[in-house]
Structure formats: C-alpha cells, structure tokens
Scaffold this motif. Structure first.
Motif, PDB file in Angstrom:
ATOM      1  N   ASP A  94      24.665  -8.703   3.991  1.00 58.43           N
ATOM      2  CA  ASP A  94      24.192  -7.591   3.155  1.00 58.43           C
ATOM      3  C   ASP A  94      24.780  -6.255   3.584  1.00 58.43           C
ATOM      4  O   ASP A  94      24.269  -5.191   3.201  1.00 58.43           O
ATOM      5  N   ALA A  95      25.853  -6.282   4.350  1.00 62.01           N
ATOM      6  CA  ALA A  95      26.440  -5.054   4.897  1.00 62.01           C
ATOM      7  C   ALA A  95      26.835  -4.063   3.804  1.00 62.01           C
ATOM      8  O   ALA A  95      26.534  -2.869   3.885  1.00 62.01           O
ATOM      9  N   SER A  96      27.522  -4.564   2.769  1.00 61.57           N
ATOM     10  CA  SER A  96      27.995  -3.666   1.714  1.00 61.57           C
ATOM     11  C   SER A  96      26.839  -3.074   0.908  1.00 61.57           C
ATOM     12  O   SER A  96      26.891  -1.918   0.483  1.00 61.57           O
ATOM     13  N   PHE A  97      25.775  -3.863   0.715  1.00 64.45           N
ATOM     14  CA  PHE A  97      24.611  -3.366  -0.034  1.00 64.45           C
ATOM     15  C   PHE A  97      23.892  -2.266   0.749  1.00 64.45           C
ATOM     16  O   PHE A  97      23.471  -1.254   0.182  1.00 64.45           O
ATOM     17  N   LYS A  98      23.755  -2.468   2.051  1.00 66.50           N
ATOM     18  CA  LYS A  98      23.131  -1.451   2.905  1.00 66.50           C
ATOM     19  C   LYS A  98      23.950  -0.155   2.872  1.00 66.50           C
ATOM     20  O   LYS A  98      23.405   0.942   2.745  1.00 66.50           O
ATOM     21  N   PHE A  99      25.265  -0.309   2.986  1.00 62.75           N
ATOM     22  CA  PHE A  99      26.149   0.851   3.017  1.00 62.75           C
ATOM     23  C   PHE A  99      26.047   1.632   1.708  1.00 62.75           C
ATOM     24  O   PHE A  99      25.892   2.858   1.703  1.00 62.75           O
ATOM     25  N   TYR A 100      26.130   0.911   0.590  1.00 64.82           N
ATOM     26  CA  TYR A 100      26.103   1.560  -0.722  1.00 64.82           C
ATOM     27  C   TYR A 100      24.760   2.234  -0.980  1.00 64.82           C
ATOM     28  O   TYR A 100      24.700   3.351  -1.504  1.00 64.82           O
ATOM     29  N   ALA A 101      23.658   1.574  -0.612  1.00 68.38           N
ATOM     30  CA  ALA A 101      22.325   2.133  -0.842  1.00 68.38           C
ATOM     31  C   ALA A 101      22.136   3.438  -0.070  1.00 68.38           C
ATOM     32  O   ALA A 101      21.624   4.432  -0.604  1.00 68.38           O
ATOM     33  N   LYS A 102      22.566   3.457   1.174  1.00 63.78           N
ATOM     34  CA  LYS A 102      22.417   4.658   1.992  1.00 63.78           C
ATOM     35  C   LYS A 102      23.348   5.773   1.502  1.00 63.78           C
ATOM     36  O   LYS A 102      23.000   6.961   1.546  1.00 63.78           O
ATOM     37  N   LEU A 103      24.522   5.393   1.019  1.00 65.45           N
ATOM     38  CA  LEU A 103      25.447   6.387   0.479  1.00 65.45           C
ATOM     39  C   LEU A 103      24.863   7.052  -0.761  1.00 65.45           C
ATOM     40  O   LEU A 103      24.907   8.282  -0.912  1.00 65.45           O
ATOM     41  N   ARG A 104      24.303   6.276  -1.655  1.00 65.74           N
ATOM     42  CA  ARG A 104      23.694   6.833  -2.868  1.00 65.74           C
ATOM     43  C   ARG A 104      22.509   7.734  -2.509  1.00 65.74           C
ATOM     44  O   ARG A 104      22.302   8.798  -3.129  1.00 65.74           O
ATOM     45  N   TYR A 105      21.717   7.312  -1.528  1.00 63.20           N
ATOM     46  CA  TYR A 105      20.568   8.106  -1.101  1.00 63.20           C
ATOM     47  C   TYR A 105      21.044   9.448  -0.544  1.00 63.20           C
ATOM     48  O   TYR A 105      20.476  10.505  -0.851  1.00 63.20           O
ATOM     49  N   LEU A 106      22.116   9.403   0.240  1.00 65.46           N
ATOM     50  CA  LEU A 106      22.679  10.625   0.823  1.00 65.46           C
ATOM     51  C   LEU A 106      23.156  11.567  -0.273  1.00 65.46           C
ATOM     52  O   LEU A 106      22.895  12.768  -0.236  1.00 65.46           O
ATOM     53  N   LEU A 107      23.837  11.050  -1.277  1.00 69.28           N
ATOM     54  CA  LEU A 107      24.330  11.873  -2.375  1.00 69.28           C
ATOM     55  C   LEU A 107      23.184  12.436  -3.217  1.00 69.28           C
ATOM     56  O   LEU A 107      23.269  13.547  -3.738  1.00 69.28           O
ATOM     57  N   SER A 108      22.090  11.665  -3.340  1.00 70.88           N
ATOM     58  CA  SER A 108      20.933  12.124  -4.112  1.00 70.88           C
ATOM     59  C   SER A 108      20.245  13.313  -3.465  1.00 70.88           C
ATOM     60  O   SER A 108      19.499  14.051  -4.127  1.00 70.88           O
ATOM     61  N   LEU A 109      20.494  13.535  -2.169  1.00 71.69           N
ATOM     62  CA  LEU A 109      19.900  14.654  -1.452  1.00 71.69           C
ATOM     63  C   LEU A 109      20.715  15.936  -1.636  1.00 71.69           C
ATOM     64  O   LEU A 109      20.421  16.963  -1.015  1.00 71.69           O
ATOM     65  N   GLY A 110      21.749  15.853  -2.461  1.00 69.84           N
ATOM     66  CA  GLY A 110      22.545  17.036  -2.766  1.00 69.84           C
ATOM     67  C   GLY A 110      23.678  17.295  -1.809  1.00 69.84           C
ATOM     68  O   GLY A 110      24.239  18.395  -1.795  1.00 69.84           O
TER      69      GLY A 110
END
Length: 279
Positions: A94-110
């Motif tokens: 699940d490495a890629s899913f974890k990476f993508y989820a955290k990246l999207r969360y980071l971008l959502s914080l502006g």
C-alpha cells in the motif's frame, strides 16, 4: 480554547437575553426586590459592564483561536512532510496509496508546492491534482492513470511513466529531461513548453501530440505511434524514430532532421518535411 469560546458564547446569549427583556424583568422582580447593594441600579450597571467585557473577550478569543489554528496547521504540515519523506523507505503493497493520500492532504492545507523526490505513485488513479513549482524528480508514476492532472513549472526529471495512461493532463514549463515513457498512452498531449532532452518515448501512443518548438535532443520515439504529431521547429539532434508511425506528422521548420532519421520509421506517408529535405 473551544470550550472557552463555547462558555463565552453562552454568556453572551444570556446577557443579550436579559438585556432584551429588561423591561419585563424590571417590572416583575426589581420593584419589590433589594438586598444590600443588589438593587435595580446595580444590575443595570452590571449589564453595561458585561457588554463591554464580553466584546473585549470575544476579540481576544478570536485572535487567540486564529493564532492557535495557524500553529496547529504549521505543525500538521511539518508532520506530513516528514511522513511523506519517510515513505520513500517503505515498500509495503500500500506504499503508493499512503504516499498519494498524504500528498493530497498536504495540498489541501494550502501548501503552494511540494518536494517529494523519488516518490512512489505506482499503480493508482490520480485525478484532479494540480502541482506548481514542485520537486518531483524521479517520481514513479508507472502503471498509473492520471486524469486532469496539471503540472506547472515542476521538475519531473528522470520520472517514470511506464505503462501509464494520461487523460486531459497538462504540462506547462515542466522539466522532463531523462524521463521514461514506455508503453504509455499520451494521445493529444502538449509538450510545447517542456524540456525533453534524452527522454524515452518507447512504444507509446502519441497520436496528435504537440512538440512544437521543443528541444528533442537525444529523444527516442522507438516503436511509438506519432500519427499527425506536430514537430514544427523542433531540434531533432540525435532523435530516433526507429519503427515509429510518422504518418501525417509535421516537421516544418524542424532542425537537424535527416533523411536517414525519417527512413528508420515504419510509416512516413504524407509526412511534412522541412524545406530542402526530400526522401
């Protein structure tokens, strides 16, 4: 902080309620009620003082809440960046899913841009993502589907797009030098403002792709479908079209293109060549 604000709001409501119904309370209670200094005048003055105090407290509470929210947000951003950086050493399924989820969360914080070199986004669906001035060196997008993804002024040097599918994606002023697009679907893609030196487009679907004015030094299009591709004004130094389909491709104004380079293609019917070059 939230509890304090809740208590302050409750006190404000009670104070406003009493003030609004003061005539009724005055007639019902205070005409016949007095205990020491606690009389009608005392409570009238108390209500006036409460209004001033509540306004001051509200201003201070809002400011404190704003500063606390900013501090919490900064701490969360720092934590997410650290976690994303650490994921490059994680090789679970699940490495890629974890990476993508955290990246999207980071971008959502502006966060305006990110630095995630060597990131793993293999085999996932990436949709409606916008990255600007980000460090994406050697990020692996192999076997992924990218839909409405926008890269602007990003560094994607040495990135991997093996077996990827790109739909309605945009690349603006992106550094793609030494990247590998192998068996990728890139139909209609526009690389007009990108850096493409030594990129590998092997067995790719590049029908109607636009490379207008790009420096394609050392690029390999081996076995790719380049039907109706636009190579106007392109620098073709060291380019390989071995086994590629160049039917109806346009090379008007292209430089460093030779007869030998074109003849390596499997199909070059109706091709438009630079002035002075004949097959």
């Amino acid at each position: 902080m939230k509890f304090t604000i809740f208590v302050l709001i409750a006190l404000t409501i009670v104070t406003v309620f009493i003030t609004g119904f003061w005539d009724y309370l005055n007639e019902l209670i205070f005409p016949n009620s007095k205990w020491g200094l606690y009389d009608r005048d005392f409570f009238e003055n108390l209500l006036v003082e409460l209004h001033g105090g509540i306004i001051d407290l509200l201003i201070v509470s809002v400011l404190l809440f704003w500063f606390d929210s900013r501090r919490t947000k900064k701490e969360l951003i720092t934590k997410l960046k650290s976690e994303i950086s650490s994921l490059k050493y994680y090789y679970g399924p699940d490495a890629s899913f974890k990476f993508y989820a955290k990246l999207r969360y980071l971008l959502s914080l502006g966060v305006p841009n990110v630095s995630v070199p060597d990131g793993n986004m293999m085999g996932i669906k990436i949709e409606s993502l916008s990255l600007t001035k980000s460090n994406l060196i050697a990020v692996n997008f192999s076997e992924s589907t990218l839909i409405k993804v926008k890269f602007q002024k990003c560094n994607l040097e040495a990135s991997q797009f093996k077996g990827s599918k790109l739909k309605h994606c945009e690349f603006h002023n992106v550094n793609l030098n030494r990247s590998k697009f192998i068996k990728a679907q890139l139909k209609g893609m526009n690389f007009e403002t990108c850096k493409l030196e030594n990129v590998t487009f092997r067995e790719c679907s590049l029908e109607s792709a636009i490379f207008k004015g790009v420096d394609c030094t050392g690029v390999s299009f081996e076995g790719s479908n380049l039907r109706s591709a636009n190579f106007k004004g392109v620098n073709c130094t060291g380019v390989s079209f071995k086994g590629a389909n160049l039917r109806s491709a346009n090379f008007k104004g292209a430089s460093n293109i030779t007869k030998e380079i074109i003849l390596e293609a499997s199909n070059y019917e109706r091709i438009t060549l630079p002035d002075g070059l004949n097959l």
